[in-house]
Design a protein around this motif. Structure first.
Motif, PDB file in Angstrom:
ATOM      1  N   VAL A  88       0.863  -1.183   0.000  1.00 17.76           N
ATOM      2  CA  VAL A  88       0.000   0.000   0.000  1.00 17.76           C
ATOM      3  C   VAL A  88       0.902   1.236   0.000  1.00 17.76           C
ATOM      4  N   THR A  89       0.735   2.088  -0.991  1.00 13.99           N
ATOM      5  CA  THR A  89       1.519   3.322  -1.046  1.00 13.99           C
ATOM      6  C   THR A  89       0.590   4.522  -0.927  1.00 13.99           C
ATOM      7  N   LEU A  90       1.041   5.521  -0.182  1.00 17.83           N
ATOM      8  CA  LEU A  90       0.237   6.721   0.077  1.00 17.83           C
ATOM      9  C   LEU A  90       1.025   7.948  -0.377  1.00 17.83           C
ATOM     10  N   GLY A  91       0.585   8.506  -1.490  1.00 16.79           N
ATOM     11  CA  GLY A  91       1.261   9.690  -2.016  1.00 16.79           C
ATOM     12  C   GLY A  91       2.272   9.346  -3.091  1.00 16.79           C
ATOM     13  N   ASP A  92       2.573  10.372  -3.929  1.00 18.84           N
ATOM     14  CA  ASP A  92       3.475  10.160  -5.058  1.00 18.84           C
ATOM     15  C   ASP A  92       4.877   9.776  -4.617  1.00 18.84           C
ATOM     16  N   ASP A  93       5.345  10.349  -3.492  1.00 20.92           N
ATOM     17  CA  ASP A  93       6.709  10.064  -3.042  1.00 20.92           C
ATOM     18  C   ASP A  93       6.882   8.607  -2.616  1.00 20.92           C
ATOM     19  N   ALA A  94       5.772   7.959  -2.239  1.00 23.05           N
ATOM     20  CA  ALA A  94       5.852   6.570  -1.776  1.00 23.05           C
ATOM     21  C   ALA A  94       5.759   5.559  -2.926  1.00 23.05           C
ATOM     22  N   LYS A  95       5.263   5.983  -4.076  1.00 22.27           N
ATOM     23  CA  LYS A  95       4.995   5.049  -5.174  1.00 22.27           C
ATOM     24  C   LYS A  95       6.288   4.403  -5.689  1.00 22.27           C
ATOM     25  N   ARG A  96       7.342   5.214  -5.896  1.00 21.78           N
ATOM     26  CA  ARG A  96       8.578   4.664  -6.471  1.00 21.78           C
ATOM     27  C   ARG A  96       9.272   3.672  -5.529  1.00 21.78           C
ATOM     28  N   PRO A  97       9.468   4.005  -4.258  1.00 20.91           N
ATOM     29  CA  PRO A  97      10.069   2.991  -3.366  1.00 20.91           C
ATOM     30  C   PRO A  97       9.186   1.759  -3.213  1.00 20.91           C
ATOM     31  N   GLY A  98       7.862   1.943  -3.250  1.00 27.99           N
ATOM     32  CA  GLY A  98       6.960   0.792  -3.183  1.00 27.99           C
ATOM     33  C   GLY A  98       7.104  -0.101  -4.400  1.00 27.99           C
ATOM     34  N   PHE A  99       7.238   0.529  -5.560  1.00 31.85           N
ATOM     35  CA  PHE A  99       7.385  -0.222  -6.810  1.00 31.85           C
ATOM     36  C   PHE A  99       8.713  -0.972  -6.838  1.00 31.85           C
ATOM     37  N   LYS A 100       9.768  -0.320  -6.323  1.00 32.39           N
ATOM     38  CA  LYS A 100      11.082  -0.970  -6.259  1.00 32.39           C
ATOM     39  C   LYS A 100      11.045  -2.164  -5.314  1.00 32.39           C
ATOM     40  N   LEU A 101      10.401  -1.997  -4.154  1.00 35.81           N
ATOM     41  CA  LEU A 101      10.271  -3.101  -3.197  1.00 35.81           C
ATOM     42  C   LEU A 101       9.498  -4.263  -3.813  1.00 35.81           C
ATOM     43  N   LEU A 102       8.459  -3.946  -4.549  1.00 35.88           N
ATOM     44  CA  LEU A 102       7.649  -4.977  -5.216  1.00 35.88           C
ATOM     45  C   LEU A 102       8.521  -5.860  -6.096  1.00 35.88           C
ATOM     46  N   ASN A 103       9.397  -5.237  -6.866  1.00 37.53           N
ATOM     47  CA  ASN A 103      10.257  -5.999  -7.769  1.00 37.53           C
ATOM     48  C   ASN A 103      11.245  -6.869  -6.986  1.00 37.53           C
ATOM     49  N   GLU A 104      11.792  -6.337  -5.888  1.00 37.38           N
ATOM     50  CA  GLU A 104      12.749  -7.108  -5.083  1.00 37.38           C
ATOM     51  C   GLU A 104      12.080  -8.321  -4.443  1.00 37.38           C
ATOM     52  N   LEU A 105      10.833  -8.156  -3.975  1.00 42.04           N
ATOM     53  CA  LEU A 105      10.093  -9.281  -3.391  1.00 42.04           C
ATOM     54  C   LEU A 105       9.829 -10.357  -4.444  1.00 42.04           C
ATOM     55  N   ARG A 106       9.430  -9.935  -5.630  1.00 40.47           N
ATOM     56  CA  ARG A 106       9.139 -10.903  -6.699  1.00 40.47           C
ATOM     57  C   ARG A 106      10.397 -11.667  -7.109  1.00 40.47           C
ATOM     58  N   LYS A 107      11.537 -10.977  -7.154  1.00 44.84           N
ATOM     59  CA  LYS A 107      12.789 -11.650  -7.514  1.00 44.84           C
ATOM     60  C   LYS A 107      13.175 -12.682  -6.460  1.00 44.84           C
ATOM     61  N   SER A 108      12.676 -12.512  -5.240  1.00 44.01           N
ATOM     62  CA  SER A 108      12.925 -13.475  -4.164  1.00 44.01           C
ATOM     63  C   SER A 108      11.873 -14.591  -4.141  1.00 44.01           C
ATOM     64  N   GLY A 109      10.991 -14.596  -5.143  1.00 46.80           N
ATOM     65  CA  GLY A 109       9.986 -15.655  -5.248  1.00 46.80           C
ATOM     66  C   GLY A 109       8.756 -15.431  -4.401  1.00 46.80           C
ATOM     67  N   ILE A 110       8.545 -14.195  -3.954  1.00 49.63           N
ATOM     68  CA  ILE A 110       7.388 -13.879  -3.113  1.00 49.63           C
ATOM     69  C   ILE A 110       6.267 -13.322  -3.987  1.00 49.63           C
ATOM     70  N   ARG A 111       5.078 -13.935  -3.893  1.00 53.98           N
ATOM     71  CA  ARG A 111       3.930 -13.477  -4.684  1.00 53.98           C
ATOM     72  C   ARG A 111       3.471 -12.119  -4.151  1.00 53.98           C
ATOM     73  N   SER A 112       3.650 -11.091  -4.942  1.00 58.61           N
ATOM     74  CA  SER A 112       3.427  -9.731  -4.470  1.00 58.61           C
ATOM     75  C   SER A 112       2.652  -8.914  -5.496  1.00 58.61           C
ATOM     76  N   ASP A 113       1.979  -7.874  -4.992  1.00 59.08           N
ATOM     77  CA  ASP A 113       1.255  -6.964  -5.879  1.00 59.08           C
ATOM     78  C   ASP A 113       1.082  -5.629  -5.175  1.00 59.08           C
ATOM     79  N   MET A 114       0.613  -4.628  -5.953  1.00 61.64           N
ATOM     80  CA  MET A 114       0.359  -3.306  -5.390  1.00 61.64           C
ATOM     81  C   MET A 114      -0.762  -2.646  -6.192  1.00 61.64           C
ATOM     82  N   ASP A 115      -1.169  -1.500  -5.764  1.00 58.22           N
ATOM     83  CA  ASP A 115      -2.263  -0.770  -6.397  1.00 58.22           C
ATOM     84  C   ASP A 115      -1.759   0.023  -7.604  1.00 58.22           C
ATOM     85  N   TYR A 116      -2.504  -0.073  -8.710  1.00 60.80           N
ATOM     86  CA  TYR A 116      -2.199   0.728  -9.897  1.00 60.80           C
ATOM     87  C   TYR A 116      -3.388   1.605 -10.299  1.00 60.80           C
ATOM     88  N   MET A 117      -4.337   1.780  -9.387  1.00 57.66           N
ATOM     89  CA  MET A 117      -5.565   2.523  -9.703  1.00 57.66           C
ATOM     90  C   MET A 117      -5.692   3.819  -8.887  1.00 57.66           C
TER      91      MET A 117
END
Length: 424
Positions: A335-364
């Motif tokens: 869950v990201t709140l505000g524009d400043d949080a979106k990029r670090p959230g998106f980066k974390l999402l990719n790192e979790l997926r590369k570790s084999g963790i089923r992950s997702d975030m909001d794009y709406m």
């Protein structure tokens, strides 16, 4: 203009593909246990391959093939079945020279036949097939049948019936053909046009006719089992003995001929006996096809195989009330709140997926309440909340959704700690 899925085909949506994946996983596990290796052939071949191997007098070749002329003016056909392409590949790639014989292969893929759509029967359908090529041992016949039965049993099916017959060798079939011609000739005017054309070419196909199946002459036709020579009868007895050794029950049906011309010796079908399954009970069919490799220029390589419809397997599981495993839940929702949080959230999402963790975030661009509802719907085990304060502190709030506990974790430790938490 509104476009719809072509008649006789279907869209398999995400809510259903999970069931298909479970069935395909069973197929691959059982095939691996039996040491059958996967082969993938093109979905179209030269038309002559099917005409020659499947048989000019079969319904498949006469009525059901999707055939087209390509830009090189060559006649091509979408594959209506899998054995002919596999045998073509076996011969073309000289698999008969592999030291480890017989060559054991399996395939899963779409087939195409132009026929009337019915429950579990489509114009594009998916088959699982297995082929053992290079051995004339009756034990391999029993092994192939056991492979098919194992798939159904692993899928949880119990309302099954195995039906067997022997079609004999070339000598037997010649004697039986003469007897059939003599039997049907005086009354052939009573039969459909297809049967009339098949009388001299392949009268065995009359026994498999859907139009004239109720004609009393079908029931009184000479049985192929009465024309089995000593070798063919002995072979069939050995196949049955091996099945007995495996405690696989079966019935012998002298009228079972199968719909393709290449079969000889052992022929079989596996049927559903479940009350809720429907009128067409056949789940799987197969048999021996000695001589097929030679027909397209290969050496002597006796073979046996089967094909089963995945659609009909799923129907049988439904008829017996078999449940599927639940689709895997989401591990982490960010869950990201505000524009400043979106990029670090998106980066974390990719790192979790590369570790084999089923992950997702909001794009709406939903508010926090909407994002939390989305995490709930997806049954996320962990929710990671990143807002402006968390970005400033290089931390994230991590909430365990099962007990509601939460803690702040440094960004540099997030992936490791979330991974450890999920493993526990």
């Amino acid at each position: 203009m509104i476009f719809k899925v072509p008649r006789g085909t279907q869209d398999i949506l995400p809510s259903e593909t999970w069931k298909w994946q479970q069935v395909e996983s069973i197929i691959k596990d059982v095939s691996d246990a039996f040491r059958y290796k996967e082969i993938r052939t093109p979905i179209f071949e030269q038309t002559e391959l099917f005409q020659r191997l499947v048989g000019e007098t079969t319904d498949v070749v006469q009525k059901e093939m999707y055939t087209f002329t390509d830009k090189g003016n060559r006649s091509m056909t979408l594959r209506p079945e899998g054995t002919a392409p596999v045998v073509r590949s076996f011969v073309e790639h000289k698999m008969f020279g592999i030291p480890d014989q017989p060559v054991k292969l399996f395939y899963v893929g779409p087939m195409f036949r132009y026929e009337r759509q019915q429950a579990g029967r489509y114009r594009q359908f998916v088959q699982f097939g297995a082929e053992a090529i290079g051995s004339a041992d009756p034990a391999i016949d029993a092994e192939v049948i056991a492979l098919a039965m194992n798939v159904y049993e692993r899928a949880g099916l119990s309302d099954l019936k195995l039906v067997l017959n022997s079609l004999g060798d070339t000598e037997c079939r010649k004697s039986h053909k003469d007897a059939l011609i003599a039997h049907f000739s005086p009354h052939i005017a009573e039969f459909c046009s297809d049967c009339k054309s098949r009388l001299d070419l392949n009268p065995l196909r009359i026994l498999d006719c859907k139009v004239d199946s109720e004609n009393p002459l079908i029931a009184t036709a000479p049985s192929l089992t009465d024309y089995l020579n000593e070798d063919s009868a002995a072979y069939f007895e050995q196949v049955k003995s091996y099945l007995d050794d495996l405690n696989i029950s079966y019935e012998v049906d002298a009228n079972l001929v199968r719909g393709l011309d290449y079969y000889n010796h052992t022929a079989f079908e596996i049927m559903s006996t479940s009350e809720g399954f429907g009128a067409i009970t056949t789940l799987c069919g197969g048999g021996r096809y000695n001589g097929l490799a030679e027909d397209i220029g290969g050496p002597s390589a006796p073979g046996i195989g089967f094909a089963m419809s995945i659609e009909r397997l799923l129907l049988a599981m439904n008829a017996e009330g078999k449940s599927f495993d639940e689709e895997p839940t989401l591990d982490v929702y960010i869950v990201t709140l505000g524009d400043d949080a979106k990029r670090p959230g998106f980066k974390l999402l990719n790192e979790l997926r590369k570790s084999g963790i089923r992950s997702d975030m909001d794009y709406m661009d939903r508010k926090m309440k909407g994002q939390m509802k989305s995490a709930d719907r997806l049954n996320a085990e962990v929710v990671v909340v990143i807002g402006e304060d968390e970005v400033a502190e290089n931390v994230a709030m991590v909430r365990n959704m099962s007990d509601g506990t939460q803690e702040k974790i440094a960004t540099s430790e997030l992936v490791e700690k979330i991974t450890s938490s999920l493993k526990r």
